[in-house]
Design an enzyme around this catalytic site. Structure first.
Site, PDB file in Angstrom:
ATOM      1  N   CYS A 101       5.114  -1.775  -4.255  1.00 39.85           N
ATOM      2  CA  CYS A 101       4.977  -2.297  -5.622  1.00 39.85           C
ATOM      3  C   CYS A 101       4.411  -1.238  -6.556  1.00 39.85           C
ATOM      4  O   CYS A 101       4.802  -1.152  -7.729  1.00 39.85           O
ATOM      5  CB  CYS A 101       4.045  -3.507  -5.644  1.00 39.85           C
ATOM      6  SG  CYS A 101       4.579  -4.859  -4.613  1.00 39.85           S
TER       7      CYS A 101
HETATM    8  C1  BEZ Z   1       4.418  -3.350  -0.764  1.00 36.84           C
HETATM    9  O1  BEZ Z   1       4.560  -3.447  -1.977  1.00 36.84           O
HETATM   10  O2  BEZ Z   1       4.269  -2.268  -0.236  1.00 36.84           O
HETATM   11  C2  BEZ Z   1       4.436  -4.576   0.116  1.00 36.84           C
HETATM   12  C3  BEZ Z   1       4.006  -5.788  -0.384  1.00 36.84           C
HETATM   13  C4  BEZ Z   1       4.012  -6.891   0.465  1.00 36.84           C
HETATM   14  C5  BEZ Z   1       4.466  -6.788   1.747  1.00 36.84           C
HETATM   15  C6  BEZ Z   1       4.931  -5.550   2.218  1.00 36.84           C
HETATM   16  C7  BEZ Z   1       4.911  -4.444   1.397  1.00 36.84           C
END
Ligand code: BEZ
Length: 210
Positions: free
Chosen positions: A45
């Protein structure tokens, strides 16, 4: 209830990192992209929000407002924005909705219990100036989105809203397009007086209209 293509995008009032907004009023006459991310302070994210901030001028050029969302609070978003600015080389220049109570996530069916019953999935909604949903895509948590593809689809949506054409596979701005299937040859003669290439009677190719 899932939000389907052609539905009016559900309206809501929510707190964001840029103040409280009423979604439809905030959109005004613009196009909109509403996208959710699973959680603050997560690696994928962080890169996605940084990338969207970098290409925000491309959304602006197309009269598109962008807004993010996660099930964390606005206070948490503000703290995370510091990390995004530090690591992605740009401040976050669009609002993020704080949806701790999952009001908007539920409204847009962004929680998928079979994936994770507490986090929003990576949803993307493109909304037209008529407030109707033009595109929705759901990505898994482990895959960062291709926001250049979202821009490409917006180019196609904006073109095909104005002209009776459709865009072929992998089309990019400036490339040839296809005359809409509902357009008869007689109508096509008026719409495209310079003619078209008929690959098949149902596959008529013309240069992209200006
Ligand atoms: C991420 O943004 O890295 C992420 C968020 C939730 C679960 C897995 C990865």
């Amino acid at each position: 209830m899932p939000v389907r293509l052609g539905d009016i995008a559900p309206d809501f009032t929510a707190d964001t990192t840029q103040g409280t907004i009423s979604f439809h009023d905030w959109l005004g006459d613009s196009w909109g992209v509403l996208f959710s991310h699973p959680k603050d302070f997560t690696p994928v994210c962080t890169t996605e929000l940084g990338y969207v901030a970098h290409i925000k001028p491309e959304f602006d050029k197309r009269n598109v407002k962008v807004i993010g969302l996660s099930v964390d609070s606005v206070e948490s978003h503000h703290k995370w924005e510091g990390d995004i600015g530090e690591t992605q080389g740009t401040p976050v220049n669009f609002p993020m909705i704080g949806d701790s109570e999952r009001k908007v996530s539920d409204l847009y069916d962004m929680i998928h219990p079979n994936a994770n019953d507490t986090l929003t999935v990576r949803s993307v909604f493109v909304i037209g100036p008529d407030k109707k949903v033009k595109l929705s895509i759901t990505y898994p948590a482990s895959t960062g989105r291709n926001f250049d593809e979202i821009l490409r689809v917006i180019d196609s949506l904006q073109l095909t809203a104005k002209h009776k054409v459709a865009t072929p596979a992998n089309w990019e701005q400036g490339e040839d397009v296809i005359i809409g299937a509902a357009v008869s040859d007689d109508e096509a003669k008026t719409l495209f007086p310079n003619g078209w290439k008929s690959v098949k009677p149902y596959l008529r190719v013309v240069p992209q209209p200006k």
